[in-house]
Motif scaffolding. Structure first.
Motif, PDB file in Angstrom:
ATOM      1  N   ASN A   9       8.694   7.967 -10.854  1.00  0.00           N
ATOM      2  CA  ASN A   9       8.289   7.561  -9.520  1.00  0.00           C
ATOM      3  C   ASN A   9       6.802   7.793  -9.318  1.00  0.00           C
ATOM      4  O   ASN A   9       6.150   8.472 -10.096  1.00  0.00           O
ATOM      5  CB  ASN A   9       9.078   8.355  -8.466  1.00  0.00           C
ATOM      6  N   SER A  10       6.302   7.247  -8.218  1.00  0.00           N
ATOM      7  CA  SER A  10       4.932   7.535  -7.803  1.00  0.00           C
ATOM      8  C   SER A  10       4.957   8.716  -6.841  1.00  0.00           C
ATOM      9  O   SER A  10       5.947   8.969  -6.153  1.00  0.00           O
ATOM     10  CB  SER A  10       4.325   6.323  -7.110  1.00  0.00           C
ATOM     11  N   TYR A  11       3.845   9.404  -6.805  1.00  0.00           N
ATOM     12  CA  TYR A  11       3.719  10.515  -5.856  1.00  0.00           C
ATOM     13  C   TYR A  11       3.367   9.968  -4.477  1.00  0.00           C
ATOM     14  O   TYR A  11       2.520   9.082  -4.335  1.00  0.00           O
ATOM     15  CB  TYR A  11       2.632  11.484  -6.328  1.00  0.00           C
ATOM     16  N   ARG A  12       4.026  10.508  -3.470  1.00  0.00           N
ATOM     17  CA  ARG A  12       3.728  10.159  -2.082  1.00  0.00           C
ATOM     18  C   ARG A  12       3.597  11.439  -1.265  1.00  0.00           C
ATOM     19  O   ARG A  12       4.046  12.515  -1.683  1.00  0.00           O
ATOM     20  CB  ARG A  12       4.830   9.256  -1.512  1.00  0.00           C
ATOM     21  N   LEU A  13       3.023  11.306  -0.124  1.00  0.00           N
ATOM     22  CA  LEU A  13       2.768  12.473   0.713  1.00  0.00           C
ATOM     23  C   LEU A  13       4.068  13.178   1.076  1.00  0.00           C
ATOM     24  O   LEU A  13       5.038  12.549   1.505  1.00  0.00           O
ATOM     25  CB  LEU A  13       2.036  12.058   1.993  1.00  0.00           C
ATOM     26  N   ARG A  14       4.064  14.488   0.888  1.00  0.00           N
ATOM     27  CA  ARG A  14       5.170  15.326   1.371  1.00  0.00           C
ATOM     28  C   ARG A  14       4.800  15.926   2.727  1.00  0.00           C
ATOM     29  O   ARG A  14       5.583  15.872   3.665  1.00  0.00           O
ATOM     30  CB  ARG A  14       5.468  16.436   0.370  1.00  0.00           C
ATOM     31  N   CYS A  15       3.590  16.494   2.822  1.00  0.00           N
ATOM     32  CA  CYS A  15       3.151  17.069   4.093  1.00  0.00           C
ATOM     33  C   CYS A  15       1.657  17.339   4.045  1.00  0.00           C
ATOM     34  O   CYS A  15       1.049  17.424   2.967  1.00  0.00           O
ATOM     35  CB  CYS A  15       3.894  18.373   4.398  1.00  0.00           C
ATOM     36  N   SER A  16       1.060  17.466   5.202  1.00  0.00           N
ATOM     37  CA  SER A  16      -0.313  17.934   5.354  1.00  0.00           C
ATOM     38  C   SER A  16      -0.261  19.304   6.013  1.00  0.00           C
ATOM     39  O   SER A  16       0.532  19.526   6.941  1.00  0.00           O
ATOM     40  CB  SER A  16      -1.124  16.970   6.231  1.00  0.00           C
ATOM     41  N   GLY A 263      -1.875   9.986 -21.482  1.00  0.00           N
ATOM     42  CA  GLY A 263      -3.272   9.635 -21.712  1.00  0.00           C
ATOM     43  C   GLY A 263      -3.818   8.552 -20.825  1.00  0.00           C
ATOM     44  O   GLY A 263      -4.981   8.162 -20.966  1.00  0.00           O
ATOM     45  N   GLU A 264      -3.025   8.026 -19.885  1.00  0.00           N
ATOM     46  CA  GLU A 264      -3.472   6.965 -18.997  1.00  0.00           C
ATOM     47  C   GLU A 264      -3.410   7.427 -17.548  1.00  0.00           C
ATOM     48  O   GLU A 264      -2.500   8.165 -17.163  1.00  0.00           O
ATOM     49  CB  GLU A 264      -2.601   5.716 -19.156  1.00  0.00           C
ATOM     50  N   CYS A 265      -4.375   6.972 -16.753  1.00  0.00           N
ATOM     51  CA  CYS A 265      -4.335   7.245 -15.320  1.00  0.00           C
ATOM     52  C   CYS A 265      -3.330   6.295 -14.691  1.00  0.00           C
ATOM     53  O   CYS A 265      -3.573   5.089 -14.586  1.00  0.00           O
ATOM     54  CB  CYS A 265      -5.717   7.074 -14.688  1.00  0.00           C
ATOM     55  N   THR A 266      -2.168   6.816 -14.308  1.00  0.00           N
ATOM     56  CA  THR A 266      -1.086   5.959 -13.818  1.00  0.00           C
ATOM     57  C   THR A 266      -1.029   5.887 -12.301  1.00  0.00           C
ATOM     58  O   THR A 266      -0.328   5.036 -11.753  1.00  0.00           O
ATOM     59  CB  THR A 266       0.270   6.473 -14.338  1.00  0.00           C
ATOM     60  N   PRO A 348      -2.715  -9.946  -5.753  1.00  0.00           N
ATOM     61  CA  PRO A 348      -2.257  -8.584  -6.080  1.00  0.00           C
ATOM     62  C   PRO A 348      -3.249  -7.884  -7.016  1.00  0.00           C
ATOM     63  O   PRO A 348      -4.007  -8.524  -7.748  1.00  0.00           O
ATOM     64  CB  PRO A 348      -0.913  -8.811  -6.776  1.00  0.00           C
ATOM     65  N   GLY A 349      -3.196  -6.543  -6.986  1.00  0.00           N
ATOM     66  CA  GLY A 349      -4.052  -5.764  -7.873  1.00  0.00           C
ATOM     67  C   GLY A 349      -3.509  -5.699  -9.291  1.00  0.00           C
ATOM     68  O   GLY A 349      -2.358  -6.073  -9.550  1.00  0.00           O
ATOM     69  N   ASN A 350      -4.353  -5.249 -10.207  1.00  0.00           N
ATOM     70  CA  ASN A 350      -3.963  -5.169 -11.618  1.00  0.00           C
ATOM     71  C   ASN A 350      -3.395  -3.804 -12.003  1.00  0.00           C
ATOM     72  O   ASN A 350      -2.652  -3.685 -12.964  1.00  0.00           O
ATOM     73  CB  ASN A 350      -5.173  -5.464 -12.513  1.00  0.00           C
ATOM     74  N   ARG A 351      -3.750  -2.768 -11.245  1.00  0.00           N
ATOM     75  CA  ARG A 351      -3.311  -1.419 -11.592  1.00  0.00           C
ATOM     76  C   ARG A 351      -3.353  -0.546 -10.343  1.00  0.00           C
ATOM     77  O   ARG A 351      -4.054  -0.843  -9.383  1.00  0.00           O
ATOM     78  CB  ARG A 351      -4.202  -0.809 -12.673  1.00  0.00           C
ATOM     79  N   ASP A 352      -2.585   0.527 -10.394  1.00  0.00           N
ATOM     80  CA  ASP A 352      -2.560   1.452  -9.265  1.00  0.00           C
ATOM     81  C   ASP A 352      -3.928   2.110  -9.091  1.00  0.00           C
ATOM     82  O   ASP A 352      -4.556   2.532 -10.061  1.00  0.00           O
ATOM     83  CB  ASP A 352      -1.510   2.545  -9.502  1.00  0.00           C
ATOM     84  N   TRP A 369      -5.155  -0.716  -4.259  1.00  0.00           N
ATOM     85  CA  TRP A 369      -3.857  -1.297  -4.578  1.00  0.00           C
ATOM     86  C   TRP A 369      -2.829  -0.188  -4.823  1.00  0.00           C
ATOM     87  O   TRP A 369      -3.076   0.748  -5.584  1.00  0.00           O
ATOM     88  CB  TRP A 369      -3.966  -2.183  -5.809  1.00  0.00           C
ATOM     89  N   SER A 370      -1.696  -0.278  -4.160  1.00  0.00           N
ATOM     90  CA  SER A 370      -0.587   0.658  -4.343  1.00  0.00           C
ATOM     91  C   SER A 370       0.515  -0.039  -5.110  1.00  0.00           C
ATOM     92  O   SER A 370       1.123  -1.000  -4.611  1.00  0.00           O
ATOM     93  CB  SER A 370      -0.066   1.140  -2.986  1.00  0.00           C
ATOM     94  N   VAL A 371       0.788   0.432  -6.336  1.00  0.00           N
ATOM     95  CA  VAL A 371       1.849  -0.172  -7.141  1.00  0.00           C
ATOM     96  C   VAL A 371       3.204   0.073  -6.501  1.00  0.00           C
ATOM     97  O   VAL A 371       4.070  -0.817  -6.457  1.00  0.00           O
ATOM     98  CB  VAL A 371       1.810   0.407  -8.574  1.00  0.00           C
ATOM     99  N   SER A 372       3.421   1.289  -5.982  1.00  0.00           N
ATOM    100  CA  SER A 372       4.732   1.623  -5.419  1.00  0.00           C
ATOM    101  C   SER A 372       5.064   0.768  -4.197  1.00  0.00           C
ATOM    102  O   SER A 372       6.219   0.410  -3.971  1.00  0.00           O
ATOM    103  CB  SER A 372       4.791   3.108  -5.051  1.00  0.00           C
ATOM    104  N   ASP A 373       4.034   0.409  -3.387  1.00  0.00           N
ATOM    105  CA  ASP A 373       4.265  -0.403  -2.188  1.00  0.00           C
ATOM    106  C   ASP A 373       3.959  -1.883  -2.409  1.00  0.00           C
ATOM    107  O   ASP A 373       4.211  -2.708  -1.524  1.00  0.00           O
ATOM    108  CB  ASP A 373       3.394   0.106  -1.030  1.00  0.00           C
ATOM    109  N   SER A 374       3.383  -2.221  -3.561  1.00  0.00           N
ATOM    110  CA  SER A 374       3.003  -3.604  -3.884  1.00  0.00           C
ATOM    111  C   SER A 374       2.131  -4.229  -2.796  1.00  0.00           C
ATOM    112  O   SER A 374       2.380  -5.353  -2.337  1.00  0.00           O
ATOM    113  CB  SER A 374       4.259  -4.468  -4.118  1.00  0.00           C
TER     114      SER A 374
END
Length: 812
Positions: A9-16, A263-266, A348-352, A369-374
């Motif tokens: 999964n992608s990381y999303r905000l849990r809390c501030s 090794g990749e920025c995902t 659309p974007g090419n990468r997150d 660009w947000s891959v998780s939200d497209s």
């Protein structure tokens, strides 16, 4: 957390987590309570946060104790005394405060650094490693500084303990990383083009580093850089490694948190704050980050912990409302007239994390660009194009600044330039200025307030982004800057050590210093040190459980003497010496009389005149001085000579002269005899006092010699010197001195192979740790057990195996 989970999964905000009033500069996961974290801030506080029922965090404790900004934090693991662990914080007041989790005030404060403590790392047995702007790192144990690591030429911004005991890493503004073992630098890693800001350990053989040059590097401990990661567009301040994986998180001055997998920025997460100072990974795999807006944000992959839709929207709105200063370099060079309109967001974007700028009327907006939200998510309004910004800039030393102030320190003296960008922290800019111009730190507040008063209302979006120079090119290091280390000389050469074979001492003669058939017999046939090969362990076979080896508190000396051979060699070398160095006959006779007196062959005690002539003769040319040094070796055992040459008047000169003879590139005969002279100085009170006062310099030179010279006689003398120091320190509560003994002995064991020298080093270690639990813990943390275990099975000489087994038992 397993690697396959990381990639799901992608990381999303849990809390501030609001609470701090200024920048959050450090984060660490706490051992207790479960899931808790510790933060520190420029608001001079630390805070302990515990999870609450709504997947947020509640402040459990506020930590006070620093008188200035708090810069870093780490958690010290549980112990019998503190089963919940401890929290250590470092600050701009040069101190380290250590807290129990349930107390607001420190248990104790560690003092010793001379400038800001900016990094902390904990290791086994309660050891703590600190790095400072004073260019040093320090090792602490049980409220004491055990050793100081010197070698960097600029601020030490990063430090890390490695899993193998005794191994430590430090990263510096001099652009280098150093590997330390037992307090000595084992290897220097170079490759970064700017200040090294963070280190993260992957395993016992690999680690990551991050830098102001915008790169992350992966290294092997053997020295090779195996991979370089580029994705950040500005300084990288911190990183953290996921357990049992090579995946990691990085944060920096480009407003981002970046997640790296295989090794990749995902994934790239942007924050509504310019400087993302710090990050840590919680036990459940969530990521906590601290930023220049004073807010801690926690991001999660777990769907059940993701923030509510309302909170996610509020975070996105906060990000959308942010203003981005193009002068930080995060978005590249912006030409407003060439930007596309809003229709560009239909593609659309090419990468997150991909960013796209669009023109909306006279405004420039930035989207990611947000891959998780497209979809494209707005990350802020850009303050203006590059043409506008350039017109407001002032060039200084090839870089663009918002201001370049002229400072007159002394009336009539030369003025000094203080460059400043509105996105910088005034106090760090002031510190840079004082360091560069060699001015007293007492002016820090005065200069910082001057900057603040003269730039009122100019800070971009209220964000303080310390530690970088603005401009359209990547930031370049400034000369003399303690943060970037630019233009600093880094000595990288090492001396080629001479290697000696055969007998290097006697040349054409047969005289060997310190040998001969007429040696006084050592007292006690069972003494394993002074028997000159006559010692046998046979007499103690039935008492193997009895420790006859350590602690050894009486000094070991070199007593062997052959007066006729020494005098004969002296006369031979004098006859062949250049005229300007040739000694008169009465001078030689005086030395012969002194030698006879100190060896008990004459009734008259040595005279002051004879002693002074001996001291003068020790300054003969180094290629012929060794018989004179042998006389000095025997003479310093005599109380009168010991008092005269080791006392307050002559002692420092004697010590300095012997240290010069012990240079790694010097002659082996002189090195050996200088070491033996120092050992024999311990036979008198003035000599012991002198050597204890000069301990740090003497043992440091001995450690250098152990690694550089491969000669068994030198090694035996060196091991004896360490042993005599250990004996003197046995009943003293001087932990820093004991730490140096342990460090030198440990380092010597890396290169010493002669069994007698190894035996004496083992006795030195045993004497140092005997009856001292703190010294024992430090020896264990240095990995001494693993170093010496190879000798536990040695049967010949049996004393070596016996002593090793006893020492291993002591270190259990």
């Amino acid at each position: 957390m397993q690697e396959n989970t990381l990639s799901s999964n992608s990381y999303r905000l849990r809390c501030s987590i609001p609470g701090h009033e200024m920048d959050v500069r450090g984060l660490a996961a706490a051992v207790f309570p479960e899931g808790a974290l510790v933060s520190v801030s420029r608001d001079r506080t630390g805070r302990i946060w515990v999870p609450n029922s709504s997947d947020g965090f509640t402040e459990m404790q506020r930590l006070s104790g620093h008188s200035n900004f708090v810069s870093c934090v780490c958690v010290i693991g549980p112990s019998e005394t503190y089963p919940r662990g401890l929290v250590a914080t470092g600050g701009n007041d040069n101190n380290i405060c250590v807290f129990a989790l349930d107390q607001a005030q420190p248990l104790y404060t560690l003092k010793g650094h001379k400038n800001t403590v900016c990094t902390l790392s904990s290791g086994k047995f309660g050891t703590l490693l600190s790095g400072s702007w004073d260019t040093t790192a320090k090792v602490w144990l049980s409220e004491k500084c055990m050793m100081t690591l010197r070698g960097h030429s600029a601020a030490v911004w990063a430090a890390a303990m490695l899993p193998e005991q005794g191994l430590m890493l430090s990263g510096s503004a001099d652009r280098s990383i150093k590997l330390w073992k037992a307090g000595q630098c084992e290897r220097t890693f170079t490759g970064h083009e700017d200040c090294v800001r963070g280190l993260a350990v992957i395993s016992a053989t690999e680690f990551f580093s991050c830098s102001n040059d915008g790169s992350v590097r992966k290294w092997l401990l053997t020295g090779e850089c195996t991979q370089v990661f580029y994705e950040h567009t500005n300084y990288i301040y911190s990183m953290a490694v996921f357990p049992d994986s090579g995946d990691f998180v990085s944060t920096g001055e480009d407003r981002t948190v970046r997640i790296w997998r295989s090794g990749e920025c995902t994934q790239t997460i942007r924050l509504p704050a310019q400087s993302v100072w710090c990050c840590c990974i919680l036990p459940n795999g969530d990521i906590a980050v601290g930023a220049s807006d004073g807010i801690i944000r926690v991001f999660t992959e777990a769907e059940e912990r993701v923030a509510s839709a309302r909170d996610l929207r509020a975070f996105e709105d906060e990000l959308s409302d942010a203003t981005i200063d193009p002068k930080t370099g995060d978005l590249g060079d912006i030409k407003v007239e060439e930007l596309p309109g809003r229709e560009h967001l239909d593609e659309p974007g090419n990468r997150d994390g991909q960013t796209r700028l669009i023109k909306d009327g006279q405004k420039v907006e930035a989207y990611q660009w947000s891959v998780s939200d497209s979809r494209w998510v707005k990350i802020g309004d850009v303050l203006g194009g590059s043409d506008q910004q350039t017109s407001k800039s002032v060039m200084y030393e090839g870089k663009e600044y918002d201001y370049v102030f002229t400072i007159d320190v002394n009336e009539g003296g030369p003025s000094m330039k203080l460059p400043y960008n509105v996105s910088e922290d005034p106090w760090l800019a002031a510190h840079n200025f004082l360091q560069k111009n060699d001015l007293s730190p007492m002016f820090l507040d005065q200069v910082a307030n001057f900057i603040t008063e003269n730039t009122k209302g100019q800070a971009a979006a209220g964000q303080a982004a310390a530690g970088h120079s603005a401009g359209h090119a990547p930031p370049q290091p400034a000369s003399g800057d303690p943060f970037t280390g630019g233009a600093r000389y880094i000595p990288g050469g090492t001396d080629t050590s001479p290697r000696f074979g055969g007998d290097p001492f006697t040349g054409s003669g047969r005289y060997i210093p310190g040998s001969g058939p007429h040696s006084p017999a050592p007292e006690g046939v069972a003494d394993p040190f002074t028997g000159g090969g006559a010692y046998s362990s046979a007499g103690v076979v039935e008492q193997k459980s009895t420790n006859i080896y350590f602690p050894k508190t009486d000094g070991v000396t070199f007593e062997q003497a052959n007066v006729s051979q020494i005098v004969g060699k002296l006369k031979e070398l004098n006859a062949g010496a250049p005229q300007e160095h040739r000694l008169a006959e009465d001078f030689l006779e005086s030395l012969r009389g002194l030698l006879a007196s100190v060896c008990g062959l004459a009734d008259a005690p040595p005279t002051v005149q004879q002693i002074l002539l001996l001291w003068k003769a020790t300054h003969w040319p180094e290629d012929i001085v060794f018989p004179v040094l042998d006389i000095l070796r025997l003479a310093v055992r005599h109380p009168q000579v010991n008092e005269c040459l080791c006392g307050e008047t002559e002692g420092v000169g004697l010590c300095d002269h012997l240290l010069s003879l012990m240079r790694p590139e010097g002659r082996a005969a002189n090195q050996m005899l200088a070491l033996r002279i120092l050992c024999n100085c311990f036979s008198g009170g003035p000599g012991r006092a002198l050597l204890m006062a000069r301990r740090e310099a003497v043992l440091s030179r001995a450690a250098d010699l152990a690694a550089a010279v491969c000669n068994k006689n030198v090694h035996i003398a060196l091991a004896t010197l360490v042993l005599n120091y250990a004996g003197c320190l046995h009943r003293r509560p001087d932990l820093e001195a004991k730490a140096q003994c342990l460090s030198v002995a440990s380092r010597a064991l890396e290169s010493v192979r002669d069994q007698e020298a190894v035996f004496r080093l083992l006795v030195a270690l045993g004497t140092t740790v005997a009856s001292d639990p703190t010294a024992r813990d430090l020896a264990r943390s240095l990995g001494v057990n693993a170093q010496i275990s190879q000798y536990s099975s040695v049967a010949d000489p049996s004393k070596l195996g016996e002593c090793c087994r006893l020492l291993l038992k002591e270190l259990q």
